[in-house]
Design an enzyme around this catalytic site. Sequence first.
Site, PDB file in Angstrom:
ATOM      1  N   HIS A 168       0.962  -1.217  -0.002  1.00 46.70           N
ATOM      2  CA  HIS A 168      -0.005   0.012  -0.158  1.00 46.70           C
ATOM      3  C   HIS A 168       0.947   1.308  -0.221  1.00 46.70           C
ATOM      4  CE1 HIS A 168      -4.072  -1.991   0.883  1.00 46.70           C
ATOM      5  NE2 HIS A 168      -3.258  -2.776   1.192  1.00 46.70           N
ATOM      6  N   ASP A 382       3.411   9.532  -0.644  1.00 42.43           N
ATOM      7  CA  ASP A 382       2.227   8.818  -0.220  1.00 42.43           C
ATOM      8  C   ASP A 382       2.268   7.949  -1.174  1.00 42.43           C
ATOM      9  OD1 ASP A 382       0.044   7.943   1.153  1.00 42.43           O
ATOM     10  OD2 ASP A 382      -0.449  10.125   1.624  1.00 42.43           O
TER      11      ASP A 382
HETATM   12  P1  ADP Z   1      -2.878   6.761   5.034  1.00 43.02           P
HETATM   13  O1  ADP Z   1      -3.341   5.364   4.759  1.00 43.02           O
HETATM   14  O2  ADP Z   1      -1.494   6.964   5.015  1.00 43.02           O
HETATM   15  O3  ADP Z   1      -3.645   7.110   6.489  1.00 43.02           O
HETATM   16  P2  ADP Z   1      -4.912   7.659   3.063  1.00 43.02           P
HETATM   17  O4  ADP Z   1      -5.179   9.038   2.911  1.00 43.02           O
HETATM   18  O5  ADP Z   1      -4.843   6.658   1.931  1.00 43.02           O
HETATM   19  O6  ADP Z   1      -3.674   7.626   4.051  1.00 43.02           O
HETATM   20  O7  ADP Z   1      -6.234   6.833   4.034  1.00 43.02           O
HETATM   21  C1  ADP Z   1      -6.728   7.662   5.244  1.00 43.02           C
HETATM   22  C2  ADP Z   1      -8.010   7.011   5.583  1.00 43.02           C
HETATM   23  O8  ADP Z   1      -8.264   7.384   6.801  1.00 43.02           O
HETATM   24  C3  ADP Z   1      -9.136   7.807   4.693  1.00 43.02           C
HETATM   25  O9  ADP Z   1     -10.104   6.997   4.359  1.00 43.02           O
HETATM   26  C4  ADP Z   1      -9.515   8.909   5.577  1.00 43.02           C
HETATM   27  O10 ADP Z   1     -11.012   9.280   5.303  1.00 43.02           O
HETATM   28  C5  ADP Z   1      -9.388   8.448   6.860  1.00 43.02           C
HETATM   29  N1  ADP Z   1      -9.188   9.283   8.192  1.00 43.02           N
HETATM   30  C6  ADP Z   1      -8.258  10.381   7.930  1.00 43.02           C
HETATM   31  N2  ADP Z   1      -8.264  10.749   9.141  1.00 43.02           N
HETATM   32  C7  ADP Z   1      -9.369  10.599   9.457  1.00 43.02           C
HETATM   33  C8  ADP Z   1     -10.136  11.076  10.693  1.00 43.02           C
HETATM   34  N3  ADP Z   1      -9.715  12.042  11.354  1.00 43.02           N
HETATM   35  N4  ADP Z   1     -11.263  10.606  11.406  1.00 43.02           N
HETATM   36  C9  ADP Z   1     -11.700   9.567  10.376  1.00 43.02           C
HETATM   37  N5  ADP Z   1     -11.099   9.155   9.293  1.00 43.02           N
HETATM   38  C10 ADP Z   1     -10.094   9.482   9.041  1.00 43.02           C
HETATM   39  C1  G6P Z   2      -1.285   3.286   6.291  1.00 42.41           C
HETATM   40  C2  G6P Z   2      -0.594   1.870   5.989  1.00 42.41           C
HETATM   41  C3  G6P Z   2      -1.441   0.561   6.774  1.00 42.41           C
HETATM   42  C4  G6P Z   2      -1.685   1.237   8.113  1.00 42.41           C
HETATM   43  C5  G6P Z   2      -2.363   2.578   8.363  1.00 42.41           C
HETATM   44  C6  G6P Z   2      -2.704   3.141   9.709  1.00 42.41           C
HETATM   45  O1  G6P Z   2      -2.436   3.156   5.557  1.00 42.41           O
HETATM   46  O2  G6P Z   2      -0.439   1.620   4.679  1.00 42.41           O
HETATM   47  O3  G6P Z   2      -0.812  -0.393   6.639  1.00 42.41           O
HETATM   48  O4  G6P Z   2      -2.432   0.219   8.972  1.00 42.41           O
HETATM   49  O5  G6P Z   2      -1.288   3.477   7.853  1.00 42.41           O
HETATM   50  O6  G6P Z   2      -1.328   2.984  10.381  1.00 42.41           O
HETATM   51  P1  G6P Z   2      -1.417   1.919  11.830  1.00 42.41           P
HETATM   52  O7  G6P Z   2       0.109   1.818  12.113  1.00 42.41           O
HETATM   53  O8  G6P Z   2      -2.169   2.724  12.778  1.00 42.41           O
HETATM   54  O9  G6P Z   2      -1.648   0.504  11.458  1.00 42.41           O
END
Ligand code: ADP
Ligand code: G6P
Length: 483
Positions: A168, A382
Site C-alpha cells: 500500500h 504517499d
Molecule cells: P493513510 O493510509 O496513510 O492514513 P490515506 O489518505 O490513504 O492515508 O487513507 C486515510 C484514510 O483514513 C481515509 O479513508 C480517510 O478518510 C481516513 N481518515 C483520515 N483522517 C481521519 C479522521 N480524523 N477521522 C476519520 N477518518 C479519517
Molecule cells: C497506512 C498503512 C497501513 C496502516 C495505516 C494505519 O495506511 O499503509 O498499513 O494500517 O497506515 O497505521 P497503523 O500503524 O495505525 O496501522
Amino acid sequence: GSESAGTYGDSDFVVVANRLPVDRDASDPEQEWRTSPGGLVTAVAPVMKAQEGAWIGWTGVADVDFEPFTIDGMHLIPVTLTNEDVLRYYEGFSNATLWPLYHDVIAPPEYHRTWWEAYVRVNERFAAKVAEVAAESATVWVHDYQLQLVPQLLRRMRPDLRIGFFNHIPFPPFELFAQLPWRDEILRGLLGADLIGFQRPADAANFRRAVRGRLGYQTKGSTVTVPESGDLPGHSVRAEAFPISIDTPYLEELAADPAIIERAAQIREEVGNPKVIMLGVDRMDYTKGIRHRLKAFGELLAEGRLNVEDIVLIQIATPSRERLEQYKIIRHDVELAVGRINGEQADIGSIAVHYLHHSYPRDEMTAFFIAADVMLVTALRDGMNLVAKEYVACRLHDDGALVLSEFAGAAEQLAGAVLVNPHDIGNLKAGILEAVQMDPKTRARRMRQMRKKVRTDTVSAWSKRFLSELDAIRDSPEAVVPD
Ligand code: ADP
Ligand code: G6P
C-alpha cells in the site's frame, strides 16, 4: 473445523494484514470495536464485506488473546502481539525502519537487529495462522510492508496456495532500499508470492530493479523469474501496478444524504460562514506535509494575500503511532504552528485554523468533504492518498478544488487537481491561491474529469482486477510469462 480436516482449513479466500478492520483502544480494551485507522482498512474492508472470506490481523491491543469473531459480515481472526512485539515489530521495524525508508527517508530510518528478529518472528506467526485457516488451493492476499516475509514463508508451508501481495505504500528507489541490512531477505520474502501489486508503475519498477541488482534474477516486462533454490522449485512472479481506490458508490450515497448535507451546512455556520473553507484530513504523520501546508497558509495570511475574515482552514489529524519519537515531534510541530498562526493572524470571532486531533465517523467526514471548497493534500510522499479521491467522490455538484502533491500516487490519476511540490513553499502558496481563486467553470471542468476517474476506478474494480490476474497466473502455469 481445521483440526479434523488435517493440514487444511476452511477458508477459500484469506486476507492477511497487520491490522484487522476494527481495533480497540489499547488503554481501554473493554470498550467496543471501532474502525481501525488508515487507508488500507478503508480500501480493503468494502472488498471483504462483499465476499466470503477470513481476515487475519491484529486488534491493536498487546498481550490479549481474542477469539475469532464476525462483524459487518466480515469473519475476523485475531493474531496476538505481545508488548515486546508491539515495541520491536510494529513500532520498531515496521514504523521506525520500513515506514521512513520506504517514504524517501523523510525521517531517518533506524536499523536494529532485535527489531528485525521480532519482524521475522511475527511474520512467521501470521504465516502459520494463514496456513491453519486456508483451505486447499485457497487464495491468500497479503497486505503491506509489515508482512513482507509472509509470501515466502507461506509458499514453503503451503505450496498449494495462490499467493498475492499488495504494497500500500511506496517501494523506494534502489539507492535507498539498498541501505536496509536485510534487503535480500525482504526481496526473497516478497518473491514467494505469485503476484505482487504496487501503487504506481514506478514502485513496481523500483522493486524489479532491486531484485535484479541484489539477487541477480532476470526480469522481462513485469515478470520476475525466480530460480529453484534448495527445497523450493523455481517459479515466475508478476510485479506490476494496481493503483488502489475507494468505495465510490458508497461515498456518493452518503454525499447525497440530506442529513449529511444539512450537517455540512451546519459546519459552515459553525466556523463563521466564511467565503472559503479549506480542509486537510490526514493521519498525524510526518509524510503528510502538514507543517508545509500550515507554513504556506500562515505566510499567505501574513502577506495579506488571504484574509482571515474570508477563509478558514480546518485541519483534521487522526492520532497515529503516538509512542514513536518522530510522531511526537510532528504533533508538537503542527500544534506549535497552529498556535502561532492563530495567535498572530486570528481575531476574536475569526479563527484561522481549526485544528481537530480526533478521528471521526464516516458520516461526519463526508460532511466535512461537502463543506470544503478547497481540499489540501500536500504529502511529501504517499503511496496513493485516498483522502484526495474521497474528496472528489463527495463533490456531487462538480464544484470544489483539489490541491494535490506531486508526491502522492493519486497525482498520476487525478489530472484535474492543482499539482504542487510541497517542498517548494512558494509553489505551494501559488497552488493554494490558484485553487481559492479558480473560477467556477474551470473548477467544474476539472472536478468532472476527476469524478469520472473515481467513478470508473473504484476499489471494487481494483480488487477484481488483482484477484482475476492472480487466478489467471495459477490456472495456467505455462502461460505465466507474457510478453
Ligand atoms: P493513510 O493510509 O496513510 O492514513 P490515506 O489518505 O490513504 O492515508 O487513507 C486515510 C484514510 O483514513 C481515509 O479513508 C480517510 O478518510 C481516513 N481518515 C483520515 N483522517 C481521519 C479522521 N480524523 N477521522 C476519520 N477518518 C479519517
Ligand atoms: C497506512 C498503512 C497501513 C496502516 C495505516 C494505519 O495506511 O499503509 O498499513 O494500517 O497506515 O497505521 P497503523 O500503524 O495505525 O496501522
